[in-house]
Scaffold this motif. Structure first.
Motif, short mmCIF file in Angstrom:
data_model
loop_
_atom_site.label_atom_id
_atom_site.label_comp_id
_atom_site.label_asym_id
_atom_site.label_seq_id
_atom_site.Cartn_x
_atom_site.Cartn_y
_atom_site.Cartn_z
N VAL A 168 0.85 -1.19 0.00
CA VAL A 168 0.00 0.00 0.00
C VAL A 168 0.88 1.24 0.00
O VAL A 168 1.81 1.35 0.80
N VAL A 169 0.57 2.16 -0.91
CA VAL A 169 1.26 3.45 -1.00
C VAL A 169 0.26 4.54 -0.69
O VAL A 169 -0.83 4.58 -1.27
N LEU A 170 0.62 5.44 0.22
CA LEU A 170 -0.23 6.59 0.53
C LEU A 170 0.27 7.80 -0.25
O LEU A 170 1.48 8.00 -0.38
N VAL A 171 -0.66 8.60 -0.76
CA VAL A 171 -0.31 9.79 -1.52
C VAL A 171 -1.20 10.93 -1.06
O VAL A 171 -2.31 10.72 -0.58
N ASP A 172 -0.70 12.18 -1.20
CA ASP A 172 -1.61 13.28 -0.92
C ASP A 172 -2.60 13.39 -2.07
O ASP A 172 -2.28 13.11 -3.22
N GLU A 173 -3.82 13.78 -1.77
CA GLU A 173 -4.93 13.55 -2.68
C GLU A 173 -4.84 14.33 -3.99
O GLU A 173 -5.49 13.95 -4.97
N ALA A 209 -2.96 5.33 7.93
CA ALA A 209 -1.78 4.47 8.09
C ALA A 209 -2.09 3.29 9.02
O ALA A 209 -1.65 2.16 8.77
N ALA A 210 -2.84 3.55 10.08
CA ALA A 210 -3.20 2.47 11.01
C ALA A 210 -4.11 1.45 10.34
O ALA A 210 -3.99 0.24 10.57
N GLY A 211 -5.02 1.91 9.48
CA GLY A 211 -5.99 1.01 8.88
C GLY A 211 -5.46 0.25 7.68
O GLY A 211 -6.01 -0.81 7.34
N THR A 212 -4.43 0.74 7.04
CA THR A 212 -3.93 0.11 5.82
C THR A 212 -2.59 -0.60 5.99
O THR A 212 -2.21 -1.40 5.14
N ARG A 245 5.62 6.65 14.05
CA ARG A 245 4.71 5.81 14.83
C ARG A 245 4.24 4.60 14.04
O ARG A 245 3.99 3.53 14.62
N HIS A 246 4.14 4.73 12.73
CA HIS A 246 3.59 3.64 11.91
C HIS A 246 4.66 2.98 11.02
O HIS A 246 4.31 2.23 10.11
N ASP A 247 5.94 3.24 11.30
CA ASP A 247 7.03 2.66 10.51
C ASP A 247 6.82 2.96 9.02
O ASP A 247 6.94 2.07 8.16
N LEU A 248 6.52 4.22 8.72
CA LEU A 248 6.17 4.65 7.37
C LEU A 248 7.34 5.41 6.77
O LEU A 248 7.85 6.38 7.34
#
Length: 451
Positions: A168-173, A209-212, A245-248
């Motif tokens: 999973v990759v998080l991006v700004d919208e 981040a916690a949910g994914t 906190r989320h090892d991101l």
């Protein structure tokens, strides 16, 4: 047509001589009582015929042996494309040509051999000296990886960080399209994180981040494309705390601005998990396709080995010329001139659109233009195209199917003659003044006040 005949006649009778500069578009329009568009179309028509010649940033001249030839650009009617920035040549082309020639003069042996995996030390040293390394934390030549363009840099980071069958990759919208395109090649799932006027919202990032259980966050803290915002230091520190906190891991994309940075990069705030991506495209030359990654300490060597095998590393001709090009003080001077000229165009655009609230700042080569109530984005883009100018809708920067604001991005193209650029901005202003009904364009559906 009458104005074109008058100018041709003046040239034929030598009232206008080769090399003479014609009045600016708006000045001539005011003098003879016509619209600026009429003058701009006339100049374009005569440029096509070879009677006139438009030169970038200098104006329109009678064609001939004495016409200022540097940076010449023929303009066709209705051909303004502002979907991507265009740099003016302020001397960097000659510097690139000279540096490339020196690289080729280094001997035929290197040209005829396969590039070595670790043969770019001099280029990496030159790049590290060139960039603002102090804002990246403690960075050494060993932490630097040179890649073939910004997308290859993003790909190299993603392949180094991601693992598993469906990462999973998080991006700004609102900068999702670039990162989503690369993540899609790696079969990664992309999740957008909400933004506000300071960038990514830390509480939203914390929840997502916690949910994914995402592994990587991609963002642009210095000059966000398309909104132009710069994330303040306090917000960056809050985002860094969530990442720890989320090892991101955090990929900080910095390939847009043409001026000084506003705050320390994420690599300085997160030395163990911050990755910095930059390049030479925004203020020197996109043609070089030259980008770099500054990896967390101790991870550069592994990244270079990977980039060599994956084919994302910078090609040998460019690495060979970089020490000469970046080590030349004239190159820095040329970039400063590029910055000055781009900002001149930016100010002209902001002045023309001032009544309509463009979001812009110097050293970022585009404007973010929220559309007034009533305009649909597709309708405005179509109306602008009918008038001869192309812009990018907000949806081009969002994930497919995601909500995008009612706005467009206007990129600065300083290869368009300054007078013609001003006319194109006047076209945008006129469209906004008249509204969608007068323009025959689509109207936006009603939105709640918070939209």
């Amino acid at each position: 047509m009458a104005l074109a005949r008058a100018i041709r006649g003046a040239v034929d009778t030598a009232a206008l001589a080769p090399g003479d500069r014609l009045p600016p578009v708006r000045g001539l329009a005011n003098r003879i009582g016509v619209t600026p568009g009429t003058v701009a179309r006339t100049y374009s028509l005569l440029c096509d015929e070879g009677v006139l010649q438009a030169t970038v940033g200098r104006g329109t001249f009678v064609a001939g042996d004495d016409t200022p030839a540097a940076l010449s650009l023929r303009l066709a009617p209705h051909s303004f494309d502002f979907t991507a920035p265009g740099l003016p040549d302020m001397g960097q082309i000659a510097l690139i040509r000279s540096a490339l020639g020196r690289a080729l003069d280094g001997g035929s042996g290197a040209v005829l051999r396969n590039p070595r995996e670790h043969g770019d030390e001099a280029a990496r040293t030159a790049m590290l000296d060139w960039i603002e390394a102090d804002r990246l934390g403690r960075a050494t030549v060993d932490d630097l990886v040179l890649t073939h363009g910004p997308e290859s840099a993003v790909q190299t980071v993603m392949q180094s960080v991601l693992s598993g069958t469906r990462p999973v990759v998080l991006v700004d919208e609102m900068s999702a399209s670039l990162f989503a395109r690369v993540a899609g090649l790696l079969r990664a799932e992309v999740v957008a994180v909400p933004m506000d006027r300071e960038g990514i919202v830390p509480t939203a990032l914390d929840d997502i981040a916690a949910g994914t259980r995402a592994r990587l966050l991609c963002t642009a803290a210095e000059a966000h494309d398309p909104t132009t915002l710069s994330t303040p230091l306090a917000r960056r520190e809050a985002i860094a705390a969530v990442a720890r906190r989320h090892d991101l891991h955090v990929l900080d994309y910095d390939c847009t601005r043409i001026g000084a940075a506003q705050a320390p990069a994420y690599r300085a705030l997160l030395p163990e998990r911050g990755w910095h991506v930059g390049g030479l495209s925004s203020m020197l030359s996109p043609w070089l396709e030259s980008a770099f990654v500054v990896a967390p300490a101790g991870q550069g060597a592994a990244m270079r080995t990977f980039a060599h095998g994956a084919g994302t590393r910078l090609c040998a001709p460019v690495t060979g010329m970089l020490p000469t090009l970046l080590g030349n003080p004239d190159t820095r001077s040329a970039c400063n001139r590029v910055r000055t000229e781009m900002n001149r165009y930016l100010r002209a655009a902001a002045d023309a659109l001032a009544a309509h609230g463009p979001v812009w700042r110097e050293d970022v080569p585009f404007l973010w233009l929220p559309l007034p109530r009533g305009w649909a984005v597709d309708g405005f883009v179509a109306a602008a195209a009918d008038a001869g100018v192309s812009v990018s809708p907000a949806a081009a920067f969002a994930l497919p199917g995601a909500h995008a604001p009612r706005a467009v991005r206007i990129a600065v193209d300083a290869q368009v003659a300054f007078d013609c650029f001003g006319h194109a901005m006047a076209v945008f202003a006129a469209l906004l003044d008249r509204g969608p009904q007068a323009s025959g364009a689509g109207m936006a559906a009603e939105e709640p006040p918070s939209a």
